[in-house]
Write a protein that holds these residues in place. Structure first.
Motif, PDB file in Angstrom:
ATOM      1  N   LEU A  77      47.845  31.542  37.445  1.00 16.20           N
ATOM      2  CA  LEU A  77      47.218  32.853  37.599  1.00 16.20           C
ATOM      3  C   LEU A  77      46.679  33.345  36.261  1.00 16.20           C
ATOM      4  O   LEU A  77      45.559  33.868  36.172  1.00 16.20           O
ATOM      5  CB  LEU A  77      48.253  33.828  38.167  1.00 16.20           C
ATOM      6  N   LEU A  83      42.750  34.079  35.393  1.00 15.87           N
ATOM      7  CA  LEU A  83      42.202  35.354  34.905  1.00 15.87           C
ATOM      8  C   LEU A  83      41.433  35.154  33.604  1.00 15.87           C
ATOM      9  O   LEU A  83      40.347  35.719  33.415  1.00 15.87           O
ATOM     10  CB  LEU A  83      43.329  36.377  34.727  1.00 15.87           C
ATOM     11  N   THR A  88      39.576  53.555  39.796  1.00 16.62           N
ATOM     12  CA  THR A  88      40.159  52.235  40.041  1.00 16.62           C
ATOM     13  C   THR A  88      40.981  51.771  38.842  1.00 16.62           C
ATOM     14  O   THR A  88      42.049  51.179  38.994  1.00 16.62           O
ATOM     15  CB  THR A  88      39.036  51.223  40.310  1.00 16.62           C
ATOM     16  N   LEU A 130      49.103  51.572  42.835  1.00 16.29           N
ATOM     17  CA  LEU A 130      48.340  50.342  43.057  1.00 16.29           C
ATOM     18  C   LEU A 130      47.410  50.479  44.255  1.00 16.29           C
ATOM     19  O   LEU A 130      46.221  50.163  44.189  1.00 16.29           O
ATOM     20  CB  LEU A 130      49.317  49.187  43.267  1.00 16.29           C
ATOM     21  N   SER A 160      44.420  52.674  43.788  1.00 13.67           N
ATOM     22  CA  SER A 160      43.404  51.993  42.996  1.00 13.67           C
ATOM     23  C   SER A 160      42.577  51.057  43.868  1.00 13.67           C
ATOM     24  O   SER A 160      41.347  51.002  43.764  1.00 13.67           O
ATOM     25  CB  SER A 160      44.116  51.238  41.872  1.00 13.67           C
ATOM     26  N   TYR A 192      38.569  51.117  44.805  1.00 15.24           N
ATOM     27  CA  TYR A 192      37.646  49.996  44.642  1.00 15.24           C
ATOM     28  C   TYR A 192      36.840  49.750  45.910  1.00 15.24           C
ATOM     29  O   TYR A 192      35.648  49.423  45.843  1.00 15.24           O
ATOM     30  CB  TYR A 192      38.410  48.730  44.237  1.00 15.24           C
ATOM     31  N   LEU A 246      41.655  42.790  49.586  1.00 17.31           N
ATOM     32  CA  LEU A 246      42.381  43.566  48.575  1.00 17.31           C
ATOM     33  C   LEU A 246      43.319  44.572  49.216  1.00 17.31           C
ATOM     34  O   LEU A 246      44.433  44.795  48.721  1.00 17.31           O
ATOM     35  CB  LEU A 246      41.387  44.276  47.660  1.00 17.31           C
ATOM     36  N   LEU A 302      51.827  44.300  48.214  1.00 16.49           N
ATOM     37  CA  LEU A 302      52.453  44.408  46.901  1.00 16.49           C
ATOM     38  C   LEU A 302      52.863  45.834  46.611  1.00 16.49           C
ATOM     39  O   LEU A 302      53.800  46.069  45.859  1.00 16.49           O
ATOM     40  CB  LEU A 302      51.489  43.939  45.809  1.00 16.49           C
ATOM     41  N   ALA A 339      55.765  44.371  37.094  1.00 17.08           N
ATOM     42  CA  ALA A 339      54.682  43.638  36.472  1.00 17.08           C
ATOM     43  C   ALA A 339      54.833  43.572  34.963  1.00 17.08           C
ATOM     44  O   ALA A 339      53.984  43.047  34.279  1.00 17.08           O
ATOM     45  CB  ALA A 339      53.344  44.266  36.828  1.00 17.08           C
ATOM     46  N   PRO A 387      51.530  48.835  28.455  1.00 22.48           N
ATOM     47  CA  PRO A 387      51.060  48.447  27.132  1.00 22.48           C
ATOM     48  C   PRO A 387      51.329  49.505  26.082  1.00 22.48           C
ATOM     49  O   PRO A 387      51.407  50.702  26.377  1.00 22.48           O
ATOM     50  CB  PRO A 387      49.561  48.283  27.347  1.00 22.48           C
ATOM     51  N   HIS A 408      45.989  46.449  31.908  1.00 19.74           N
ATOM     52  CA  HIS A 408      46.915  46.531  33.035  1.00 19.74           C
ATOM     53  C   HIS A 408      47.813  45.310  33.084  1.00 19.74           C
ATOM     54  O   HIS A 408      47.328  44.185  33.077  1.00 19.74           O
ATOM     55  CB  HIS A 408      46.148  46.640  34.344  1.00 19.74           C
ATOM     56  N   HIS A 419      49.628  44.501  35.701  1.00 19.62           N
ATOM     57  CA  HIS A 419      49.718  43.980  37.067  1.00 19.62           C
ATOM     58  C   HIS A 419      48.523  43.077  37.369  1.00 19.62           C
ATOM     59  O   HIS A 419      47.379  43.481  37.167  1.00 19.62           O
ATOM     60  CB  HIS A 419      49.756  45.151  38.052  1.00 19.62           C
ATOM     61  N   PRO A 420      48.763  41.869  37.860  1.00 23.01           N
ATOM     62  CA  PRO A 420      47.625  40.951  38.070  1.00 23.01           C
ATOM     63  C   PRO A 420      46.602  41.463  39.075  1.00 23.01           C
ATOM     64  O   PRO A 420      45.412  41.185  38.925  1.00 23.01           O
ATOM     65  CB  PRO A 420      48.288  39.664  38.558  1.00 23.01           C
ATOM     66  N   LEU A 421      47.052  42.210  40.093  1.00 23.01           N
ATOM     67  CA  LEU A 421      46.070  42.709  41.065  1.00 23.01           C
ATOM     68  C   LEU A 421      45.168  43.758  40.398  1.00 23.01           C
ATOM     69  O   LEU A 421      43.958  43.815  40.671  1.00 23.01           O
ATOM     70  CB  LEU A 421      46.772  43.302  42.291  1.00 23.01           C
ATOM     71  N   ARG A 422      45.739  44.558  39.513  1.00 24.16           N
ATOM     72  CA  ARG A 422      44.919  45.520  38.783  1.00 24.16           C
ATOM     73  C   ARG A 422      43.947  44.785  37.863  1.00 24.16           C
ATOM     74  O   ARG A 422      42.801  45.200  37.689  1.00 24.16           O
ATOM     75  CB  ARG A 422      45.809  46.455  37.954  1.00 24.16           C
ATOM     76  N   LYS A 423      44.423  43.701  37.285  1.00 23.98           N
ATOM     77  CA  LYS A 423      43.523  42.902  36.443  1.00 23.98           C
ATOM     78  C   LYS A 423      42.375  42.353  37.284  1.00 23.98           C
ATOM     79  O   LYS A 423      41.229  42.311  36.854  1.00 23.98           O
ATOM     80  CB  LYS A 423      44.299  41.740  35.802  1.00 23.98           C
ATOM     81  N   LEU A 424      42.703  41.941  38.501  1.00 24.52           N
ATOM     82  CA  LEU A 424      41.674  41.390  39.381  1.00 24.52           C
ATOM     83  C   LEU A 424      40.639  42.464  39.732  1.00 24.52           C
ATOM     84  O   LEU A 424      39.428  42.198  39.730  1.00 24.52           O
ATOM     85  CB  LEU A 424      42.334  40.842  40.639  1.00 24.52           C
ATOM     86  N   LEU A 425      41.112  43.667  40.020  1.00 21.77           N
ATOM     87  CA  LEU A 425      40.174  44.762  40.297  1.00 21.77           C
ATOM     88  C   LEU A 425      39.282  44.993  39.085  1.00 21.77           C
ATOM     89  O   LEU A 425      38.062  45.159  39.206  1.00 21.77           O
ATOM     90  CB  LEU A 425      40.941  46.048  40.626  1.00 21.77           C
TER      91      LEU A 425
END
Lengths: 500, 316, 95, 95, 113
Positions: free
Chosen positions: A174, A178, B22, B28, B31, B35, B70, B77, B85, B89, E25, E27-33
């Protein structure tokens, strides 16, 4: 007014070289089961023959061979072009992919009449997809066509990383996906800007038209940034070690040996073929600095790894650094840039063969011992002499000791940096060699020490021979004749002959 | 003074606003919904750029099918809300990301404002070539996709095969060969079934219509195929039909039909018109429609397969 | 002097805009999901319907007019069915 | 006669845009989805109006596509609401 | 300001926003968005290039538009692959973190001297 059809004799081979693996993918997918393997392996001799035929045509014509698809000349149509370096890369890719395919039979064979298995079908199809994608990358002449090829490469490589389905491999795949997607989209933005500025995406046409304008610099920066993420140049290397170390050995060999070279090759195409007119010494020095950082970081991290496959993967990070030294050493039309160019291509090839050999050996080792913890290798060299010989020979090339392709590459790099007065680049070349010696030594020392070791199963001779063969090619590259380096110059803009 | 500029500005602000949402939304699923709304509006932007072909693709693929993909993922999820996750950051990374984003966006704005005038364009050449290889196609985009840049289009279909296989390969070993999990609930609601029964046939007709007019008007295999795919998915949501087993021969044949026919036609080029991927002048239009028909099939099958996911071993 | 056809269009479209407005106000102001759903359904069906009706006399061809009607019918069908689906889900207390 | 059409399109876009506040506020996922549904319908109306005002060809097919997919996301969503516990829900068994 | 300039500015803003989200982000789904936002921003840049290429007698240049259609389909395929990976990762391990440290097994760690 239509421009004349630029197709040259032998150009049709380029189309066939791409369509062959594409047809293989389609056939394997439909026939399924054991047939996927039959198709994949059955096509390898033809793929290899086509690559050799292309190389022969380029060498004998002394100039690139071209094919305009649909009889439509660029800018409207798409052209395929093979020059010296593409020809060499095609042959190298054919050899490594064939070797990986035959090596992988032991793991991904479907028994006669057995049910189709997930991992086998995926492996055989993705192997051919990598072949198709790399072929397009090596001969593609159109920036958007190359974008599709990059995506093809991504979609082929990512499932190979997580083929065994453990959570950590899924996470690695994954992360890789990305990074790769970011890389392609950034590249694509650059493509959009090039089209907006010049109305063509054909590499030679662009090379004639580009000027040093802000739009070109932004496009070049975006495309380079994207390609660096895909090539895993420091500091965008974080995805590579877990992805390459967790894949099955045959896949790791292909990923580390070839797939990262695909995006690197496009970086070369961009700066040396699309943008030779730009005086890009600044950009080249930035890439050189990143290369230096990659060599040091990658090597130091490799020294600290406990698992053999992770060590080899971090060594890839360092060796990718070497690749990027080609930018400061070959940019511009200087007497020495030819040397730098030869060094860069030699480094691609030497690393591809050596690294593939090492990953294949590491796979044999892990299967025979049931683990790949370096600390528990005591006595392994006596039990598996051929595997460790391969590891040692591959290591020789990574260190840059003569005689090997790695030595030639590093020697040429030193020559180019001295000739160009860029003494600073001798530092990473030498330091990287020493550090490589350190981590190769770390593998071999425990293995050569005394110890009792129980083999779960002795590796098959034929698989050991495949790995050894690749390592020997890495060594043999050290004896490459002058004619080989002349071939690399064919079609290079600003090459010695085309200067003035 | 026309109203149109205000409409454009309102649309632009809305699109950017939804994009900000988004990225910025805490939740989640919120968002994801942002989108999906954003994708819808983007279709309107494409219309304003005189790109109805792209608008149709964006509406069907970018907003429609991607939206379902999505939303499904987001809802599944979202049940396990944030926290798993990894840590959020730090300030340094935030500053770095912000600076980099500003730099790239700013550079892009500057470049867009100084794009060369007059803009380079291949439109006249494409039209001139329409007498040759793209003969008889009134929609220049279809001509580009299937004729001038047919090679890209064929490879992109190969990418779709790889993507489907990639999605399947994520599944469990023991489930291989089985069908993906059903798209709908076990006992579909009456309203769902009714909607699917009404919508799917009409939608199929519309999909084929959009494919058919694609030779001369906006539309084509991509857009028509995406609508057909959506209709098939609706039927699967209502459990009128089930996702096919991944080892079904017909499914695999349908998936490769587009690229395979394209590849064969391309290979036959030298015999027909003297060059790979060239079509003889007199038959260009029928040949192109023939290829497109198989591409329609492949797209209509590939998109639902991508959404349905890997084979699922558990029997219901 | 506005031609009669245009006047018809203006009235119908104006009414359509009003229903969209009303739907939005309902979506924002109504207290719970079920009542909001109610407002939404009005906007969906009547708002778009009136706009399509207003555009009908302006269609160039029979096909274009037919498409307008089909669009309305599709949205009507979808709106009614999804309203029922959402309502049912809400009644069972799911979100 | 084109300006009123465009003005109507603008008003509809603005209205449904205000409705998008529901995506921000929620509170439930269902409310967010209803806002998207309203946006979809409003988008179709605005699209039709601009198409008739500016005369870009092929836009009615775009609207047709959007209308066809109006219920798509909601259907998928409602399906997911039910998968959590539909076993206990109705007590029916499949053949 | 002509519509294409506006669309170009939107495209640039989308690329910037997406980049920010992609880096930030966890979270991978947020990264995908975020990746999809970048993607549509890039497509818009293609769109304005096409619209600007509206030479005499043509309302757009078909070549960039055709590329966008190809791009949208590829971006969807990429999203589907990413979603499949995310869902599988979640099902297998119950978490979706991409942090490499989180996946390091004790015996994978750096060699202790």
């Amino acid at each position: 007014m239509m421009p004349p059809d630029p197709t040259t004799p032998g150009g049709a081979l380029l189309v066939l070289a791409i369509l062959l693996p594409c047809a293989g993918i389609i056939l394997s997918f439909v026939l399924g089961g054991r047939n996927a393997e039959r198709v994949a392996l059955g096509l390898t001799p033809f793929g290899f023959a086509l690559a050799c035929a292309i190389a022969f045509h380029v060498a004998s014509a002394g100039k690139p061979i071209v094919y305009a698809l649909g009889g439509l000349a660029p800018p409207l149509g798409i052209a395929l072009r093979a020059d010296g370096v593409s020809a060499v890369m095609l042959v190298a890719a054919a050899v490594i992919l064939t070797a990986a395919g035959f090596y992988a039979r032991a793991k991904f064979a479907t028994p006669e009449g057995g049910p189709e298995s997930r991992s086998a079908l995926t492996f055989w199809i993705m192997l051919q997809a990598i072949w198709a994608a790399l072929t397009i990358i090596f001969v593609g002449g159109d920036l958007f066509n190359l974008y599709v090829a990059l995506e093809l490469l991504t979609f082929a490589a990512v499932p190979l990383v997580c083929i065994d389905g453990r959570p950590e491999t899924l996470a690695a795949a994954l992360r890789y996906l990305l990074f790769a997607l970011f890389g392609s989209i950034s590249y694509l933005l650059g493509v959009a800007l090039f089209y907006g500025a010049y109305g063509t995406l054909d590499i030679p046409l662009l090379a004639q038209r580009v000027q040093s304008t802000p739009i070109v610099w932004l496009a070049a920066a975006l495309m380079t940034g994207g390609l660096l993420a895909k090539t895993a140049l420091f500091p965008l290397h974080l995805w590579l070690p877990p992805a390459h170390a967790n894949a099955p050995a045959a896949a790791s060999a292909v990923l580390s040996g070839l797939v990262v070279k695909g995006s690197f090759f496009l970086t070369l195409r961009l700066w040396f073929y699309v943008l030779p007119a730009l005086s890009a010494a600044g950009a080249a020095n930035i890439l050189g600095a990143l290369a230096l950082a990659a060599i040091i970081t990658g090597s130091v991290l490799a020294l600290r790894q406990a698992r053999l496959k992770l060590l080899i993967a971090y060594s890839t990070v360092a060796q990718i650094g070497y690749l990027f030294l080609v930018f400061p050493l070959a940019t511009g039309a200087h007497v020495w840039s030819g040397i730098g160019w030869s060094a860069g291509v030699m480094q691609i090839l030497a690393h591809a063969f050596a690294k593939a050999a090492m990953f294949l050996s590491a796979g044999l080792l892990a299967e025979a011992l049931g683990h790949d913890q370096i600390a528990r290798f005591a006595g392994a060299a006596r039990a598996l002499p051929m595997t460790f010989l391969t590891l040692g020979l591959g290591g020789l090339s990574l260190m840059g000791l003569p005689p090997s392709g790695g030595f030639s590459a590093k020697w040429l790099m030193l020559q180019a940096s001295v000739a160009s007065g860029q003494w600073v680049w001798t530092l990473p070349v030498l330091a990287g060699g020493l550090l490589a010696a350190g981590y190769v030594y770390r593998i071999l020392t425990p293995a050569l020490s005394e110890g009792d070791i129980m083999l779960k199963a002795p590796p098959k001779r034929s698989r050991e021979a495949i790995a050894l063969g690749l390592a020997l090619i890495a060594l043999a590259l050290g004896f490459a004749p002058q004619g080989f380096f002349d071939l690399l110059e064919i079609g290079r803009p600003l090459a010695a002959g085309t200067l003035q | 003074m026309s109203v149109l500029p205000f409409l454009d500005v309102a649309l632009a602000l809305l699109v950017v606003g939804l994009a900000v949402w988004t990225i910025a939304a805490r939740d989640l699923f919120a968002s994801v919904v942002g989108y999906v709304a954003y994708g819808l509006l983007l279709a309107l932007v494409w219309v304003r750029l005189y790109a109805p072909d792209v608008a149709l693709t964006e509406a069907a693929v970018g907003s429609g099918v991607t939206g379902v993909l999505l939303i499904t993922a987001g809802k599944r999820l979202g049940a396990a809300r944030a926290g798993e996750a990894g840590p959020s950051p730090g300030l340094a990374l935030k500053l770095f990301a912000g600076a980099l984003a500003l730099l790239v966006a700013g550079a892009l704005v500057a470049i867009i404002l100084i794009l060369p005038d007059p803009a380079p364009s291949l439109a006249p050449q494409a039209a001139a070539a329409a007498d040759g290889p793209g003969a008889g196609l009134g929609n220049p985009i279809t001509a580009v996709l299937i004729s001038y840049r047919s090679f890209d289009t064929m490879l992109e279909k190969v990418v779709l095969i790889l993507a489907v296989l990639g999605v399947w390969s994520v599944g469990a070993d023991k489930a291989w060969g089985a069908a993906p999990a059903p798209l709908g609930r076990r006992n579909p609601y009456g309203a769902t079934v009714f909607l699917a029964q009404m919508l799917a046939p009409v939608g199929a007709v519309i999909g084929v219509h959009i494919f058919w007019v694609g030779a001369d008007a906006p539309g084509g295999a991509f857009q028509g195929g995406a609508l057909l795919a959506a209709m098939w998915m609706i039927a699967m949501m209502a459990r009128i039909t089930e996702p096919p087993r991944v080892d079904a021969r017909w499914l695999r044949l349908a998936l490769v039909a587009g690229p395979a026919v394209f590849l064969i036609a391309g290979l036959a080029g030298p015999l027909m018109a003297g060059s790979f991927f060239a079509f003889p002048h007199a038959f260009a239009k029928p040949i192109i429609l023939f290829i497109e028909a198989f591409m329609l099939l492949s797209i209509a099958v590939a998109l639902p397969a991508l959404v349905a996911g890997p084979p699922n071993g558990r029997s219901e | 002097m506005i031609p009669l056809v245009d006047l018809f269009s203006l009235c119908a479209i104006g009414a359509g805009v009003f229903f969209f407005f009303a739907g939005t106000v309902g979506l924002l102001r109504f207290p719970d999901s079920l009542t909001r759903l109610h407002a939404l359904a009005k906007a969906d069906n009547l708002g778009l319907g009136l706009v399509a009706l207003g555009l009908l006399p302006r269609a160039d061809s029979a096909l274009a007019a037919f498409k307008l009607i089909v669009i309305w019918a599709l949205v009507l069908l979808s709106g009614a069915s999804t309203a029922q689906l959402i309502g049912r889900a809400l009644r069972r207390g799911r979100k | 006669m084109n300006e009123p059409l465009l003005a109507a399109a603008g008003l509809i876009v603005l209205t449904v845009a205000v409705g998008l506040v529901r995506i921000l506020r929620g509170p439930d996922d269902v409310d967010r989805l209803m806002a998207v549904q309203l946006l979809g319908t409003g988008g179709i109306a605005a699209l039709l109006l601009t198409a008739y005002a500016t005369g870009v060809p092929g836009v009615d097919d775009v609207a047709l596509g959007l209308a066809l997919l109006a219920a798509f996301a909601t259907m998928a969503f409602v399906n997911l609401l039910e998968t959590d516990d539909d076993e206990t829900e109705l007590g029916e068994t499949e053949p | 300001m002509s519509p294409w300039v506006l669309a170009g500015l939107v495209g640039a803003a989308l690329v910037g926003l997406g980049l920010y989200g992609l880096i930030l982000h966890p979270h991978p789904l947020r990264k995908l968005l975020a990746f999809n936002l970048i993607g549509s921003g890039v497509f818009l840049v293609f769109g304005i290039v096409a619209r600007r290429g509206a030479a005499a007698g043509f309302s757009f240049d078909p070549i960039p538009q055709a590329m966008v259609i190809t791009g949208i389909v590829v971006a969807f395929a990429a999203s589907a692959l990413a979603v499949a990976l995310i869902l599988r990762l979640h099902a297998e391990s119950g978490r979706v973190t991409l942090d490499p440290e989180a996946w390091t097994k004790p015996d994978d760690g750096a060699a202790k001297s």
